[in-house]
Write a protein that holds these residues in place. Structure first.
Motif, PDB file in Angstrom:
ATOM      1  N   SER A  17       0.834  -1.202   0.000  1.00  0.00           N
ATOM      2  CA  SER A  17       0.000   0.000   0.000  1.00  0.00           C
ATOM      3  C   SER A  17       0.868   1.251   0.000  1.00  0.00           C
ATOM      4  O   SER A  17       1.997   1.239   0.498  1.00  0.00           O
ATOM      5  CB  SER A  17      -0.897   0.029   1.243  1.00  0.00           C
ATOM      6  N   LEU A  18       0.315   2.310  -0.556  1.00  0.00           N
ATOM      7  CA  LEU A  18       0.928   3.628  -0.489  1.00  0.00           C
ATOM      8  C   LEU A  18      -0.177   4.659  -0.352  1.00  0.00           C
ATOM      9  O   LEU A  18      -1.299   4.450  -0.826  1.00  0.00           O
ATOM     10  CB  LEU A  18       1.728   3.937  -1.756  1.00  0.00           C
ATOM     11  N   ARG A  19       0.165   5.783   0.265  1.00  0.00           N
ATOM     12  CA  ARG A  19      -0.768   6.886   0.367  1.00  0.00           C
ATOM     13  C   ARG A  19      -0.114   8.133  -0.207  1.00  0.00           C
ATOM     14  O   ARG A  19       0.915   8.578   0.302  1.00  0.00           O
ATOM     15  CB  ARG A  19      -1.177   7.140   1.815  1.00  0.00           C
ATOM     16  N   LEU A  20      -0.712   8.666  -1.242  1.00  0.00           N
ATOM     17  CA  LEU A  20      -0.213   9.887  -1.860  1.00  0.00           C
ATOM     18  C   LEU A  20      -0.966  11.090  -1.306  1.00  0.00           C
ATOM     19  O   LEU A  20      -2.160  10.995  -0.992  1.00  0.00           O
ATOM     20  CB  LEU A  20      -0.385   9.832  -3.374  1.00  0.00           C
ATOM     21  N   SER A  21      -0.253  12.200  -1.210  1.00  0.00           N
ATOM     22  CA  SER A  21      -0.862  13.453  -0.776  1.00  0.00           C
ATOM     23  C   SER A  21      -0.531  14.540  -1.783  1.00  0.00           C
ATOM     24  O   SER A  21       0.524  14.516  -2.418  1.00  0.00           O
ATOM     25  CB  SER A  21      -0.334  13.872   0.600  1.00  0.00           C
ATOM     26  N   CYS A  22      -1.430  15.495  -1.900  1.00  0.00           N
ATOM     27  CA  CYS A  22      -1.205  16.645  -2.777  1.00  0.00           C
ATOM     28  C   CYS A  22      -1.781  17.868  -2.089  1.00  0.00           C
ATOM     29  O   CYS A  22      -2.993  17.948  -1.862  1.00  0.00           O
ATOM     30  CB  CYS A  22      -1.865  16.431  -4.124  1.00  0.00           C
ATOM     31  N   ALA A  23      -0.909  18.804  -1.758  1.00  0.00           N
ATOM     32  CA  ALA A  23      -1.326  20.009  -1.062  1.00  0.00           C
ATOM     33  C   ALA A  23      -1.245  21.211  -1.995  1.00  0.00           C
ATOM     34  O   ALA A  23      -0.229  21.416  -2.666  1.00  0.00           O
ATOM     35  CB  ALA A  23      -0.445  20.234   0.159  1.00  0.00           C
ATOM     36  N   ALA A  24      -2.301  21.990  -2.008  1.00  0.00           N
ATOM     37  CA  ALA A  24      -2.349  23.204  -2.827  1.00  0.00           C
ATOM     38  C   ALA A  24      -2.061  24.419  -1.959  1.00  0.00           C
ATOM     39  O   ALA A  24      -2.562  24.516  -0.833  1.00  0.00           O
ATOM     40  CB  ALA A  24      -3.717  23.346  -3.475  1.00  0.00           C
TER      41      ALA A  24
END
Length: 119
Positions: A17-24
């Protein structure tokens, strides 16, 4: 101007498993839809999942049941939880945000984060 910064990619074995994040970040903007796309070597960029401002989600068939997209509107952040990863999930994953800055609608992309799944 709005910047999208992705994190969470890496190397994982099949089934992992992996968890990606994207912050604006930026000033005076409102984010509408957000999404994740991916591009494998030699292939076109393709949809993985999208989420509306209200939380409605859409998933591409290859990832349905294995991936969950979510967002934290207070943090202007979108996440992609990926489980039961397969070697064919190997790609650069890109975050996309449809943003309104005043009366102007603009689409922004992140720089991409590499996900590699070994068999």
């Amino acid at each position: 101007q709005v910047q999208l910064v992705e994190s969470g990619g890496g190397f994982v074995q099949a089934g992992g498993s992996l968890r990606l994040s994207c912050a604006a970040s930026g000033r005076d903007f409102e984010i509408n839809d957000m999404g994740w796309y991916r591009q494998a070597p030699g292939k076109q960029r393709e949809l993985v999942a999208t989420i509306t401002q209200g939380g409605a989600t859409n998933y591409a068939d290859p990832v349905k049941g294995r991936v969950t997209i979510s967002r934290d509107n207070a943090k202007n952040t979108v996440y992609l939880q990926m489980n039961s990863l397969k070697p064919e999930d190997t790609a650069v994953y890109y975050c996309k945000a449809n943003v309104r800055v005043g009366a102007i609608a603009v689409t922004y992309w992140g720089q991409g984060t590499q996900v590699t799944v070994s068999s």
